[in-house]
Design a protein around this motif. Structure first.
Motif, PDB file in Angstrom:
ATOM      1  N   LEU A  72      -6.508  29.327  92.410  1.00 25.26           N
ATOM      2  CA  LEU A  72      -5.589  30.227  93.119  1.00 25.26           C
ATOM      3  C   LEU A  72      -5.122  31.347  92.205  1.00 25.26           C
ATOM      4  O   LEU A  72      -5.037  32.510  92.626  1.00 25.26           O
ATOM      5  N   SER A  73      -4.833  31.019  90.946  1.00 26.11           N
ATOM      6  CA  SER A  73      -4.403  32.029  89.974  1.00 26.11           C
ATOM      7  C   SER A  73      -5.487  33.083  89.770  1.00 26.11           C
ATOM      8  O   SER A  73      -5.204  34.292  89.767  1.00 26.11           O
ATOM      9  N   THR A  74      -6.737  32.640  89.629  1.00 26.94           N
ATOM     10  CA  THR A  74      -7.860  33.564  89.415  1.00 26.94           C
ATOM     11  C   THR A  74      -8.053  34.480  90.627  1.00 26.94           C
ATOM     12  O   THR A  74      -8.271  35.689  90.472  1.00 26.94           O
ATOM     13  N   LEU A  75      -7.948  33.911  91.822  1.00 24.54           N
ATOM     14  CA  LEU A  75      -8.130  34.703  93.048  1.00 24.54           C
ATOM     15  C   LEU A  75      -7.017  35.732  93.225  1.00 24.54           C
ATOM     16  O   LEU A  75      -7.274  36.883  93.613  1.00 24.54           O
ATOM     17  N   LEU A  76      -5.784  35.320  92.941  1.00 25.97           N
ATOM     18  CA  LEU A  76      -4.650  36.241  93.077  1.00 25.97           C
ATOM     19  C   LEU A  76      -4.742  37.375  92.047  1.00 25.97           C
ATOM     20  O   LEU A  76      -4.413  38.524  92.347  1.00 25.97           O
ATOM     21  N   LYS A  77      -5.187  37.046  90.833  1.00 31.40           N
ATOM     22  CA  LYS A  77      -5.370  38.087  89.810  1.00 31.40           C
ATOM     23  C   LYS A  77      -6.433  39.092  90.239  1.00 31.40           C
ATOM     24  O   LYS A  77      -6.372  40.270  89.873  1.00 31.40           O
ATOM     25  N   GLY A  78      -7.405  38.603  91.010  1.00 34.38           N
ATOM     26  CA  GLY A  78      -8.468  39.483  91.495  1.00 34.38           C
ATOM     27  C   GLY A  78      -8.061  40.334  92.689  1.00 34.38           C
ATOM     28  O   GLY A  78      -8.883  41.071  93.227  1.00 34.38           O
ATOM     29  N   GLY A  79      -6.799  40.207  93.111  1.00 35.30           N
ATOM     30  CA  GLY A  79      -6.290  41.037  94.200  1.00 35.30           C
ATOM     31  C   GLY A  79      -6.528  40.487  95.591  1.00 35.30           C
ATOM     32  O   GLY A  79      -6.328  41.197  96.588  1.00 35.30           O
ATOM     33  N   ILE A  80      -6.940  39.238  95.685  1.00 31.87           N
ATOM     34  CA  ILE A  80      -7.168  38.624  96.995  1.00 31.87           C
ATOM     35  C   ILE A  80      -5.830  38.190  97.597  1.00 31.87           C
ATOM     36  O   ILE A  80      -5.006  37.587  96.900  1.00 31.87           O
ATOM     37  N   PRO A  81      -5.563  38.469  98.866  1.00 29.65           N
ATOM     38  CA  PRO A  81      -4.302  38.079  99.508  1.00 29.65           C
ATOM     39  C   PRO A  81      -4.082  36.562  99.455  1.00 29.65           C
ATOM     40  O   PRO A  81      -5.046  35.786  99.429  1.00 29.65           O
ATOM     41  N   LEU A  82      -2.825  36.158  99.457  1.00 27.74           N
ATOM     42  CA  LEU A  82      -2.461  34.749  99.304  1.00 27.74           C
ATOM     43  C   LEU A  82      -3.094  33.860 100.373  1.00 27.74           C
ATOM     44  O   LEU A  82      -3.642  32.798 100.058  1.00 27.74           O
ATOM     45  N   VAL A  83      -3.024  34.270 101.633  1.00 26.97           N
ATOM     46  CA  VAL A  83      -3.562  33.443 102.724  1.00 26.97           C
ATOM     47  C   VAL A  83      -5.067  33.232 102.549  1.00 26.97           C
ATOM     48  O   VAL A  83      -5.574  32.101 102.660  1.00 26.97           O
ATOM     49  N   THR A  84      -5.778  34.315 102.253  1.00 27.16           N
ATOM     50  CA  THR A  84      -7.235  34.225 102.038  1.00 27.16           C
ATOM     51  C   THR A  84      -7.553  33.358 100.837  1.00 27.16           C
ATOM     52  O   THR A  84      -8.471  32.531 100.868  1.00 27.16           O
ATOM     53  N   ALA A  85      -6.777  33.568  99.758  1.00 22.31           N
ATOM     54  CA  ALA A  85      -6.995  32.797  98.528  1.00 22.31           C
ATOM     55  C   ALA A  85      -6.766  31.303  98.768  1.00 22.31           C
ATOM     56  O   ALA A  85      -7.556  30.460  98.327  1.00 22.31           O
ATOM     57  N   MET A  86      -5.698  30.980  99.492  1.00 21.56           N
ATOM     58  CA  MET A  86      -5.391  29.581  99.784  1.00 21.56           C
ATOM     59  C   MET A  86      -6.470  28.955 100.664  1.00 21.56           C
ATOM     60  O   MET A  86      -6.839  27.792 100.495  1.00 21.56           O
ATOM     61  N   ASP A  87      -6.984  29.729 101.612  1.00 22.86           N
ATOM     62  CA  ASP A  87      -8.048  29.238 102.487  1.00 22.86           C
ATOM     63  C   ASP A  87      -9.302  28.935 101.670  1.00 22.86           C
ATOM     64  O   ASP A  87      -9.966  27.910 101.889  1.00 22.86           O
ATOM     65  N   MET A  88      -9.612  29.791 100.703  1.00 24.52           N
ATOM     66  CA  MET A  88     -10.776  29.588  99.835  1.00 24.52           C
ATOM     67  C   MET A  88     -10.584  28.361  98.946  1.00 24.52           C
ATOM     68  O   MET A  88     -11.521  27.585  98.731  1.00 24.52           O
ATOM     69  N   VAL A  89      -9.371  28.174  98.448  1.00 24.09           N
ATOM     70  CA  VAL A  89      -9.062  27.016  97.596  1.00 24.09           C
ATOM     71  C   VAL A  89      -9.200  25.720  98.382  1.00 24.09           C
ATOM     72  O   VAL A  89      -9.769  24.739  97.887  1.00 24.09           O
ATOM     73  N   SER A  90      -8.681  25.716  99.620  1.00 26.85           N
ATOM     74  CA  SER A  90      -8.744  24.502 100.450  1.00 26.85           C
ATOM     75  C   SER A  90     -10.177  24.078 100.725  1.00 26.85           C
ATOM     76  O   SER A  90     -10.481  22.888 100.820  1.00 26.85           O
ATOM     77  N   LYS A  91     -11.075  25.055 100.837  1.00 24.22           N
ATOM     78  CA  LYS A  91     -12.484  24.747 101.087  1.00 24.22           C
ATOM     79  C   LYS A  91     -13.228  24.363  99.814  1.00 24.22           C
ATOM     80  O   LYS A  91     -14.279  23.718  99.871  1.00 24.22           O
ATOM     81  N   ALA A  92     -12.681  24.767  98.669  1.00 21.75           N
ATOM     82  CA  ALA A  92     -13.336  24.465  97.390  1.00 21.75           C
ATOM     83  C   ALA A  92     -13.023  23.061  96.891  1.00 21.75           C
ATOM     84  O   ALA A  92     -13.774  22.508  96.080  1.00 21.75           O
ATOM     85  N   ILE A  93     -11.922  22.466  97.368  1.00 24.59           N
ATOM     86  CA  ILE A  93     -11.530  21.124  96.930  1.00 24.59           C
ATOM     87  C   ILE A  93     -12.400  20.089  97.644  1.00 24.59           C
ATOM     88  O   ILE A  93     -12.465  20.056  98.870  1.00 24.59           O
ATOM     89  N   THR A  94     -13.054  19.243  96.874  1.00 27.86           N
ATOM     90  CA  THR A  94     -13.994  18.260  97.443  1.00 27.86           C
ATOM     91  C   THR A  94     -13.295  17.069  98.095  1.00 27.86           C
ATOM     92  O   THR A  94     -13.863  16.426  98.976  1.00 27.86           O
ATOM     93  N   ASN A  95     -12.068  16.760  97.668  1.00 27.93           N
ATOM     94  CA  ASN A  95     -11.338  15.645  98.271  1.00 27.93           C
ATOM     95  C   ASN A  95     -10.885  16.045  99.670  1.00 27.93           C
ATOM     96  O   ASN A  95     -10.078  16.968  99.829  1.00 27.93           O
TER      97      ASN A  95
END
Length: 199
Positions: A72-95
């Motif tokens: 999430l930190s890396t995505l936010l630093k890259g200028g990605i909006p919070l909602v989009t970043a969180m959605d990407m993180v949720s899909k990246a977690i294997t659990n």
């Protein structure tokens, strides 16, 4: 023969007689588990079990939280909006269990909730980390705060793993010592008994 020797011989004989059945059983069990983990329900059961393991669950959850924060930190630093970043993180977690909770957090953020409040509802973020995230949101340094949390939690995991290793090593040594002692006694006790009888 002494009872301990009979037990050892019976165990060895059983393993030799049933070795092919044991190997087949292990292979079938492995295949069954693999198929079960490929299904959605089976994966959810396993993921739920893994985050509730005694002793190890705290380390496992913290490791997942570290990956969430770092990504999430890396995505936010890259200028990605919070909602989009969180959605990407949720899909990246294997659990799957944690991933579903993060998707619920995404829905909460879309509804106007803060990241702190959304994370708090997931029940996986430690209170200390929540307070730091709240400070990051207010001060506008959320990406840096998320990275700082990851570093702190990594140090905690390293410390816990060191302590756990220190505790496990003596237990393993004692366990191995008992097995070796059992085999040695089972092998030599008949000889000692025979020598005593002859004497």
């Amino acid at each position: 023969l002494p009872a301990i020797t009979k037990t050892l011989l019976s165990t060895v004989s059983f393993i030799k007689a049933k070795i092919y059945y044991l190997i087949t059983g292990i292979i079938l069990l492995s295949i069954f588990l693999k198929i079960a983990l490929m299904s959605d329900s089976g994966r959810k059961i396993f993921d739920k079990w893994i985050i509730h393991l005694p002793v190890a669950c705290d380390i496992i959850i913290k490791d997942i939280v570290i990956r969430i924060n770092r990504t999430l930190s890396t995505l936010l630093k890259g200028g990605i909006p919070l909602v989009t970043a969180m959605d990407m993180v949720s899909k990246a977690i294997t659990n799957r269990v944690i991933s579903l909770r993060l998707q619920e957090a995404v829905g909460a953020i879309k509804g106007g909730s803060t990241l702190t409040a959304a994370f708090e509802k997931t029940g996986i973020i430690p209170k200390m980390a929540l307070r730091m995230i709240e400070v990051g949101e207010v001060s506008g340094s959320l990406d840096e705060m998320l990275n700082n949390i990851s570093e702190i939690m990594e140090e905690e995991i390293d410390l816990k793993l060191t302590r756990l290793t220190t505790l496990i090593e003596p237990v393993i040594m004692v366990f191995m010592g008992i097995i070796v002692a059992f085999i040695v006694i089972a092998m030599y006790l008949p000889i000692f008994n025979l020598a005593g009888a002859v004497h």
